[in-house]
Design a protein around this motif. Sequence first.
Motif, PDB file in Angstrom:
ATOM      1  N   GLU A 246       0.811  -1.219   0.000  1.00 30.05           N
ATOM      2  CA  GLU A 246       0.000   0.000   0.000  1.00 30.05           C
ATOM      3  C   GLU A 246       0.843   1.268   0.000  1.00 30.05           C
ATOM      4  O   GLU A 246       0.307   2.364  -0.198  1.00 30.05           O
ATOM      5  CB  GLU A 246      -0.925   0.003   1.216  1.00 30.05           C
ATOM      6  N   SER A 247       2.136   1.134   0.227  1.00 32.33           N
ATOM      7  CA  SER A 247       3.018   2.299   0.201  1.00 32.33           C
ATOM      8  C   SER A 247       4.428   1.843  -0.141  1.00 32.33           C
ATOM      9  O   SER A 247       4.770   0.667   0.023  1.00 32.33           O
ATOM     10  CB  SER A 247       3.017   3.025   1.546  1.00 32.33           C
ATOM     11  N   GLY A 248       5.242   2.773  -0.609  1.00 32.09           N
ATOM     12  CA  GLY A 248       6.610   2.424  -0.951  1.00 32.09           C
ATOM     13  C   GLY A 248       7.336   3.577  -1.605  1.00 32.09           C
ATOM     14  O   GLY A 248       6.807   4.691  -1.731  1.00 32.09           O
ATOM     15  N   CYS A 249       8.558   3.292  -2.033  1.00 26.85           N
ATOM     16  CA  CYS A 249       9.399   4.316  -2.652  1.00 26.85           C
ATOM     17  C   CYS A 249      10.353   3.635  -3.628  1.00 26.85           C
ATOM     18  O   CYS A 249      10.331   2.413  -3.790  1.00 26.85           O
ATOM     19  CB  CYS A 249      10.188   5.078  -1.582  1.00 26.85           C
ATOM     20  N   PHE A 250      11.194   4.418  -4.270  1.00 27.52           N
ATOM     21  CA  PHE A 250      12.266   3.904  -5.113  1.00 27.52           C
ATOM     22  C   PHE A 250      13.595   4.021  -4.375  1.00 27.52           C
ATOM     23  O   PHE A 250      13.720   4.760  -3.401  1.00 27.52           O
ATOM     24  CB  PHE A 250      12.344   4.703  -6.423  1.00 27.52           C
ATOM     25  N   ARG A 251      14.581   3.277  -4.833  1.00 27.62           N
ATOM     26  CA  ARG A 251      15.938   3.556  -4.418  1.00 27.62           C
ATOM     27  C   ARG A 251      16.347   4.911  -4.995  1.00 27.62           C
ATOM     28  O   ARG A 251      15.666   5.456  -5.852  1.00 27.62           O
ATOM     29  CB  ARG A 251      16.892   2.465  -4.917  1.00 27.62           C
ATOM     30  N   MET A 252      17.485   5.425  -4.522  1.00 26.14           N
ATOM     31  CA  MET A 252      17.878   6.770  -4.915  1.00 26.14           C
ATOM     32  C   MET A 252      19.338   6.825  -5.344  1.00 26.14           C
ATOM     33  O   MET A 252      20.174   6.083  -4.821  1.00 26.14           O
ATOM     34  CB  MET A 252      17.666   7.723  -3.730  1.00 26.14           C
TER      35      MET A 252
ATOM     36  N   ALA B 111      23.535   7.148  -0.736  1.00 29.95           N
ATOM     37  CA  ALA B 111      22.446   6.801  -1.643  1.00 29.95           C
ATOM     38  C   ALA B 111      22.294   5.284  -1.757  1.00 29.95           C
ATOM     39  O   ALA B 111      21.177   4.759  -1.854  1.00 29.95           O
ATOM     40  CB  ALA B 111      22.697   7.413  -3.023  1.00 29.95           C
ATOM     41  N   TRP B 112      23.414   4.559  -1.727  1.00 31.07           N
ATOM     42  CA  TRP B 112      23.372   3.090  -1.794  1.00 31.07           C
ATOM     43  C   TRP B 112      22.543   2.523  -0.645  1.00 31.07           C
ATOM     44  O   TRP B 112      21.840   1.510  -0.807  1.00 31.07           O
ATOM     45  CB  TRP B 112      24.792   2.544  -1.744  1.00 31.07           C
ATOM     46  N   LEU B 113      22.574   3.166   0.505  1.00 33.53           N
ATOM     47  CA  LEU B 113      21.829   2.686   1.672  1.00 33.53           C
ATOM     48  C   LEU B 113      20.315   2.710   1.436  1.00 33.53           C
ATOM     49  O   LEU B 113      19.566   2.039   2.163  1.00 33.53           O
ATOM     50  CB  LEU B 113      22.170   3.534   2.903  1.00 33.53           C
ATOM     51  N   SER B 114      19.855   3.447   0.433  1.00 36.39           N
ATOM     52  CA  SER B 114      18.418   3.565   0.189  1.00 36.39           C
ATOM     53  C   SER B 114      17.796   2.249  -0.264  1.00 36.39           C
ATOM     54  O   SER B 114      16.575   2.109  -0.271  1.00 36.39           O
ATOM     55  CB  SER B 114      18.135   4.664  -0.849  1.00 36.39           C
TER      56      SER B 114
ATOM     57  N   GLN C  19      13.554  10.033  -2.045  1.00 36.60           N
ATOM     58  CA  GLN C  19      13.330   8.739  -2.700  1.00 36.60           C
ATOM     59  C   GLN C  19      11.935   8.660  -3.319  1.00 36.60           C
ATOM     60  O   GLN C  19      11.593   7.664  -3.925  1.00 36.60           O
ATOM     61  CB  GLN C  19      13.523   7.617  -1.681  1.00 36.60           C
ATOM     62  N   SER C  20      11.144   9.724  -3.177  1.00 34.19           N
ATOM     63  CA  SER C  20       9.737   9.809  -3.570  1.00 34.19           C
ATOM     64  C   SER C  20       8.902   8.853  -2.711  1.00 34.19           C
ATOM     65  O   SER C  20       9.447   8.044  -1.959  1.00 34.19           O
ATOM     66  CB  SER C  20       9.534   9.574  -5.071  1.00 34.19           C
ATOM     67  N   LEU C  21       7.603   8.951  -2.815  1.00 30.80           N
ATOM     68  CA  LEU C  21       6.712   8.131  -1.980  1.00 30.80           C
ATOM     69  C   LEU C  21       5.411   7.889  -2.718  1.00 30.80           C
ATOM     70  O   LEU C  21       4.755   8.828  -3.165  1.00 30.80           O
ATOM     71  CB  LEU C  21       6.428   8.845  -0.654  1.00 30.80           C
ATOM     72  N   PHE C  22       5.031   6.610  -2.845  1.00 35.82           N
ATOM     73  CA  PHE C  22       3.683   6.305  -3.321  1.00 35.82           C
ATOM     74  C   PHE C  22       2.883   5.699  -2.175  1.00 35.82           C
ATOM     75  O   PHE C  22       3.415   4.982  -1.324  1.00 35.82           O
ATOM     76  CB  PHE C  22       3.696   5.372  -4.542  1.00 35.82           C
ATOM     77  N   ILE C  23       1.597   5.997  -2.137  1.00 33.67           N
ATOM     78  CA  ILE C  23       0.748   5.511  -1.061  1.00 33.67           C
ATOM     79  C   ILE C  23      -0.706   5.545  -1.506  1.00 33.67           C
ATOM     80  O   ILE C  23      -1.129   6.461  -2.225  1.00 33.67           O
ATOM     81  CB  ILE C  23       0.937   6.371   0.222  1.00 33.67           C
ATOM     82  N   LYS C  24      -1.449   4.534  -1.121  1.00 36.35           N
ATOM     83  CA  LYS C  24      -2.882   4.552  -1.391  1.00 36.35           C
ATOM     84  C   LYS C  24      -3.512   5.716  -0.629  1.00 36.35           C
ATOM     85  O   LYS C  24      -3.189   5.963   0.539  1.00 36.35           O
ATOM     86  CB  LYS C  24      -3.523   3.230  -0.966  1.00 36.35           C
ATOM     87  N   LYS C  25      -4.386   6.428  -1.288  1.00 35.31           N
ATOM     88  CA  LYS C  25      -4.982   7.600  -0.654  1.00 35.31           C
ATOM     89  C   LYS C  25      -5.721   7.230   0.624  1.00 35.31           C
ATOM     90  O   LYS C  25      -5.688   7.967   1.618  1.00 35.31           O
ATOM     91  CB  LYS C  25      -5.925   8.312  -1.626  1.00 35.31           C
ATOM     92  N   GLU C  26      -6.359   6.079   0.606  1.00 33.12           N
ATOM     93  CA  GLU C  26      -7.085   5.621   1.790  1.00 33.12           C
ATOM     94  C   GLU C  26      -6.146   5.454   2.981  1.00 33.12           C
ATOM     95  O   GLU C  26      -6.473   5.831   4.114  1.00 33.12           O
ATOM     96  CB  GLU C  26      -7.784   4.298   1.479  1.00 33.12           C
ATOM     97  N   LEU C  27      -4.962   4.892   2.741  1.00 30.45           N
ATOM     98  CA  LEU C  27      -3.988   4.714   3.812  1.00 30.45           C
ATOM     99  C   LEU C  27      -3.428   6.064   4.269  1.00 30.45           C
ATOM    100  O   LEU C  27      -3.196   6.274   5.469  1.00 30.45           O
ATOM    101  CB  LEU C  27      -2.850   3.810   3.340  1.00 30.45           C
TER     102      LEU C  27
ATOM    103  N   VAL D 243      15.316   6.644  -8.465  1.00 28.80           N
ATOM    104  CA  VAL D 243      15.099   8.040  -8.813  1.00 28.80           C
ATOM    105  C   VAL D 243      16.466   8.730  -8.758  1.00 28.80           C
ATOM    106  O   VAL D 243      17.363   8.302  -8.034  1.00 28.80           O
ATOM    107  CB  VAL D 243      14.111   8.739  -7.849  1.00 28.80           C
ATOM    108  N   ILE D 244      16.600   9.786  -9.539  1.00 28.26           N
ATOM    109  CA  ILE D 244      17.828  10.591  -9.531  1.00 28.26           C
ATOM    110  C   ILE D 244      17.493  11.936  -8.891  1.00 28.26           C
ATOM    111  O   ILE D 244      16.629  12.674  -9.392  1.00 28.26           O
ATOM    112  CB  ILE D 244      18.375  10.825 -10.953  1.00 28.26           C
ATOM    113  N   THR D 245      18.151  12.228  -7.789  1.00 25.48           N
ATOM    114  CA  THR D 245      17.850  13.475  -7.081  1.00 25.48           C
ATOM    115  C   THR D 245      19.046  14.419  -7.127  1.00 25.48           C
ATOM    116  O   THR D 245      20.206  13.991  -7.185  1.00 25.48           O
ATOM    117  CB  THR D 245      17.435  13.190  -5.621  1.00 25.48           C
TER     118      THR D 245
END
Length: 234
Positions: free
Chosen positions: A111-117, A130-133, A145-153, A189-191
């Motif tokens: 329901e939630s997560g991110c990318f490595r960076m 960054a490797w630790l991500s 690292q950005s963040l995705f999440i279900k709106k309900e959560l 992701v590239i930051t």
Amino acid sequence: MNQNKLKISILIPVLNEENCIGDLLSHINDNSVSSSIQEIICIDGGSMDKTVAIATAHKAEVIQSKKGRAIQMNTGARHANGDLLYFLHADTIPPKGFDQMILESVTQGYESGCFRMRFDTNNPILRFFAWLSRINHSLCRGGDQSLFIKKELFEKNKGFNEGYLIYEDTEFIRRLYQHTKFKVLPDYVITSARKYREKGWFKVQYHFGMIHLKNYLGAGPDELYQYYSKNILN
């Protein structure tokens, strides 16, 4: 859950990001591969440059908010119509097909997560951090690292704590780790390392490390921001 029916709202808090926002919005358009992106919303905290005009020219929706990333992201979430929220910093570039990767992760039960960076630099110290991500532990999380999440959560967990003027992403994600499975996707992701270039990589990394430590030892949002203002902003 049928991923073809899920819709994604991309939420980008902005404040004087005229040098970044156009490239990011073009990149999103060129590198999304599904038809599931319902909207791209830039939440502006009072930009004095061309950020709003550039975002509008790239067909993003722009809404106004009080200044403060937590406030801006919560404002965007309330305005969003998608089933999934994807929070993205203006100086962070997601990988090609990021939308499809998010959808597949959600259909697998996350329901939630991110990318490595990765940083946009070859500095060995920043490359190490960054490797630790890739490690799926709350200590290794951050907003870059950005963040995705279900709106309900997101709503269930009451969103970002607006008392935090910094560290809002990490504080929220740590709460998510307590209540749900969190996915670290294998792509990157590239930051931008612009703050490190401006202030000095050792100085910034050292003080960010101290902020992590202070938070771990129980420091509240005011103490963290005072430390940040004194040692990084100045």
